[in-house]
Design an enzyme around this catalytic site. Structure first.
Site, mmCIF file in Angstrom:
data_model
loop_
_atom_site.group_PDB
_atom_site.id
_atom_site.type_symbol
_atom_site.label_atom_id
_atom_site.label_comp_id
_atom_site.label_asym_id
_atom_site.label_seq_id
_atom_site.Cartn_x
_atom_site.Cartn_y
_atom_site.Cartn_z
ATOM 1 C CG LEU A 1 -1.728 1.257 1.513
ATOM 2 C CD1 LEU A 1 -2.842 1.403 0.476
ATOM 3 C CD2 LEU A 1 -2.358 1.238 2.913
ATOM 4 C CD1 TRP B 1 10.242 2.462 4.057
ATOM 5 C CD2 TRP B 1 8.310 3.421 3.469
ATOM 6 N NE1 TRP B 1 10.464 3.809 3.864
ATOM 7 C CE2 TRP B 1 9.295 4.417 3.494
ATOM 8 C CE3 TRP B 1 6.995 3.792 3.139
ATOM 9 C CZ2 TRP B 1 9.036 5.730 3.188
ATOM 10 C CZ3 TRP B 1 6.735 5.095 2.839
ATOM 11 C CH2 TRP B 1 7.753 6.060 2.868
ATOM 12 N NE ARG C 1 25.097 -6.146 37.861
ATOM 13 C CZ ARG C 1 26.337 -6.053 37.437
ATOM 14 N NH1 ARG C 1 26.941 -7.094 36.889
ATOM 15 N NH2 ARG C 1 26.997 -4.919 37.536
ATOM 16 C CD GLU D 1 0.080 -4.319 9.697
ATOM 17 O OE1 GLU D 1 -1.064 -4.497 10.135
ATOM 18 O OE2 GLU D 1 0.838 -5.236 9.354
HETATM 19 N N1 CAA Z 1 -13.293 -0.097 7.072
HETATM 20 C C1 CAA Z 1 -14.021 0.116 5.944
HETATM 21 N N2 CAA Z 1 -14.005 1.281 5.272
HETATM 22 C C2 CAA Z 1 -13.229 2.263 5.737
HETATM 23 C C3 CAA Z 1 -12.428 2.119 6.891
HETATM 24 C C4 CAA Z 1 -12.492 0.878 7.559
HETATM 25 N N3 CAA Z 1 -11.768 0.633 8.656
HETATM 26 N N4 CAA Z 1 -11.757 3.272 7.108
HETATM 27 C C5 CAA Z 1 -12.125 4.121 6.111
HETATM 28 N N5 CAA Z 1 -13.017 3.494 5.287
HETATM 29 C C6 CAA Z 1 -13.690 4.041 4.116
HETATM 30 C C7 CAA Z 1 -14.585 5.216 4.478
HETATM 31 O O1 CAA Z 1 -15.866 4.793 4.875
HETATM 32 C C8 CAA Z 1 -14.616 5.984 3.178
HETATM 33 O O2 CAA Z 1 -15.528 5.377 2.261
HETATM 34 P P1 CAA Z 1 -16.897 6.128 1.801
HETATM 35 O O3 CAA Z 1 -16.470 7.389 1.116
HETATM 36 O O4 CAA Z 1 -17.545 5.132 0.914
HETATM 37 O O5 CAA Z 1 -17.653 6.375 3.054
HETATM 38 C C9 CAA Z 1 -13.234 5.749 2.596
HETATM 39 O O6 CAA Z 1 -12.730 4.566 3.220
HETATM 40 C C10 CAA Z 1 -12.290 6.910 2.834
HETATM 41 O O7 CAA Z 1 -12.232 7.093 4.224
HETATM 42 P P2 CAA Z 1 -11.697 8.419 4.885
HETATM 43 O O8 CAA Z 1 -12.364 9.608 4.255
HETATM 44 O O9 CAA Z 1 -11.811 8.236 6.359
HETATM 45 O O10 CAA Z 1 -10.172 8.395 4.412
HETATM 46 P P3 CAA Z 1 -8.974 9.305 4.864
HETATM 47 O O11 CAA Z 1 -8.220 9.707 3.677
HETATM 48 O O12 CAA Z 1 -9.439 10.366 5.816
HETATM 49 O O13 CAA Z 1 -8.016 8.243 5.633
HETATM 50 C C11 CAA Z 1 -7.083 6.939 7.355
HETATM 51 C C12 CAA Z 1 -8.354 7.487 6.698
HETATM 52 C C13 CAA Z 1 -7.598 6.177 8.578
HETATM 53 C C14 CAA Z 1 -6.165 8.044 7.838
HETATM 54 C C15 CAA Z 1 -6.363 6.003 6.359
HETATM 55 O O14 CAA Z 1 -5.807 6.706 5.288
HETATM 56 C C16 CAA Z 1 -5.271 5.156 7.006
HETATM 57 O O15 CAA Z 1 -5.566 4.166 7.670
HETATM 58 N N6 CAA Z 1 -3.995 5.533 6.772
HETATM 59 C C17 CAA Z 1 -2.857 4.723 7.236
HETATM 60 C C18 CAA Z 1 -2.473 3.713 6.232
HETATM 61 C C19 CAA Z 1 -1.621 2.657 6.828
HETATM 62 O O16 CAA Z 1 -1.954 2.031 7.821
HETATM 63 N N7 CAA Z 1 -0.497 2.378 6.176
HETATM 64 C C20 CAA Z 1 0.344 1.327 6.594
HETATM 65 C C21 CAA Z 1 0.896 0.605 5.417
HETATM 66 S S1 CAA Z 1 0.720 -1.119 5.407
HETATM 67 C C22 CAA Z 1 1.984 -1.752 6.344
HETATM 68 O O17 CAA Z 1 2.602 -1.090 7.121
HETATM 69 C C23 CAA Z 1 2.189 -3.193 6.139
HETATM 70 C C24 CAA Z 1 3.515 -3.739 6.460
HETATM 71 O O18 CAA Z 1 4.342 -3.908 5.605
HETATM 72 C C25 CAA Z 1 3.786 -4.171 7.849
#
Ligand code: CAA
Length: 380
Positions: A125, A156, A268, A363
């Protein structure tokens, strides 16, 4: 809330504990030092069922609940957080995502191999310009009829080189913003798919983290997960569960550091007695114990919510936010209890302290968890 474990839970926890002690502990310092992926150990984890714990048995998964998964994650993380992040990504982000949202063909072709450890998965992502701000995807997947053409860079990525199958999130229609995002299964070795350089990291150094480059990669349409435009929700739902796994990882790092500090304090000696007899140390141990127990309750609450099909966005974010802070605080204190020995590799606590930091970043950073939590309590 009653978190009484069943006999099966205890059996799984003990099996994970035994595996971590017998298979992971011996080489963990060397793998950390050399940034060496635990290939053999991960293979064994697959054979023992630790890589597809919650996935459906008909696709090779263990069919276990989330409580079993967090118990195993905690035990593996006490010893080797590099192995546990591999386990976490494969279980929560890849297998769970495919099992829940993939179609029959995708599950037969990919999930059956991922649950057993025959193949490993990655979840892609993050991008150079889209880490926390996940809707700002720059990677594009252009619809060409029976296939998509994928272009862009991911950053990453855990299991970046060791994975065989990659779930890649990409923008298919920029106009539609997050509703124009899709998730695809991409195989290693496809033309135009290049593994970028390995990151040199502070912690979880045994896991391999890479950037990935997609240059006109042809992805068959049948490799899209879900309906057109489902990719962002897929990523958010999958990450919500993933955060429970990382919270359990953080808990394990904290508990591992605490257990080492506790044992060390009993042997210790300083000023004529074991250091645990000094309040300066005993009070640290008391604080560590309380914060670990509080983190464990939050992790279990989130796991139970998920198992009961309740909303776990809030409880998962709370568990990750708190447990990752506890991992940081406790591991720093564990180094302090060890004094000079805490600063050298053979006592393990310096590695746990370095490993702890990532749990506040991946995450979703702690700040992202606070966004999720505050939006939930404010009903936004
Ligand atoms: N479940 C279902 N739908 C969800 C949701 C959830 N938990 N969270 C948001 N949505 C939906 C919303 O309902 C919305 O849809 P609709 O328009 O249909 O209602 C849509 O997603 C957009 O939501 P937001 O307007 O809330 O989006 P936002 O831009 O404000 O972002 C955020 C929300 C929570 C900040 C999100 O961007 C986020 O989680 N960011 C962090 C990303 C992340 O965790 N990255 C880590 C990378 S992966 C990783 O690290 C893996 C690894 O290698 C270990």
């Amino acid at each position: 809330m009653d978190f009484k474990l069943t006999e099966e839970h205890i059996m799984i926890r003990d099996a994970a504990r035994d595996f971590a002690k017998s298979e992971l502990l011996a080489g963990v310092i060397e793998r950390d030092e050399k940034q060496q992926f635990p290939t053999e150990q991960i293979k064994k984890m697959g054979e023992l069922g630790f890589l597809g714990m919650m996935a459906s048995p008909e696709y090779g998964g263990g069919g276990m609940d989330t409580v079993s998964y967090v118990l195993a994650m905690e035990e593996i993380s006490k010893i080797d957080a590099s192995a546990s992040v591999v386990m976490s990504v494969n279980n929560s982000l890849v297998c769970w995502g495919l099992d829940t949202y993939g179609n029959e063909e995708q599950k037969k072709k990919y999930l059956t191999k991922l649950t057993t450890g025959e193949s490993l998965g990655a979840f892609c992502l993050s991008e150079p310009e889209a880490g926390s701000d996940a809707t700002s995807q720059r990677t594009t997947a252009i619809d060409k009829g029976d296939h998509y053409i994928l272009n862009g860079t991911k950053n990453w990525i855990t299991n970046g080189n060791s994975a065989d199958f990659y779930i890649v999130i990409a923008q298919t229609d920029r106009e539609k913003k997050h509703k124009g995002i899709n998730a695809f299964i991409v195989e290693k070795g496809w033309a135009g798919f290049e593994i970028g350089p390995k990151e040199q990291k502070l912690g979880i150094r045994g896991s391999d983290t890479h950037s990935l480059i997609f240059n006109d990669v042809k992805v068959p349409k049948e490799n899209r997960i879900g309906e057109d435009g489902f990719g962002f929700k897929f990523a958010m739902k999958t990450l919500s569960g993933g955060r429970i796994g990382i919270a359990a990882q953080a808990l394990g790092i904290a508990a591992g550091a605490y257990e080492l500090a506790l044992e060390y304090s009993k042997v210790r000696k300083a000023f004529g007695t074991e250091i645990c007899n000094h309040q300066a140390i005993a009070f640290k141990l008391a604080d560590m114990h309380v914060s670990i127990e509080a983190a464990r309750h939050l992790v279990m609450k989130a796991a139970v919510d998920k198992d009961n099909h309740e909303n776990y966005d809030l409880s998962g974010a709370m568990a990750k936010l708190y447990a990752s802070q506890v991992a940081m605080d406790v591991s720093v204190e564990a180094v302090q209890v060890h004094g000079g020995n805490g600063y050298v590799k053979e006592y393990h606590v310096e590695r746990l302290m370095r490993d702890a930091k990532i749990t506040q970043i991946y995450e979703g950073t702690s700040e992202i968890q606070k966004i999720v939590i505050s939006r939930s309590i404010l009903n936004k």
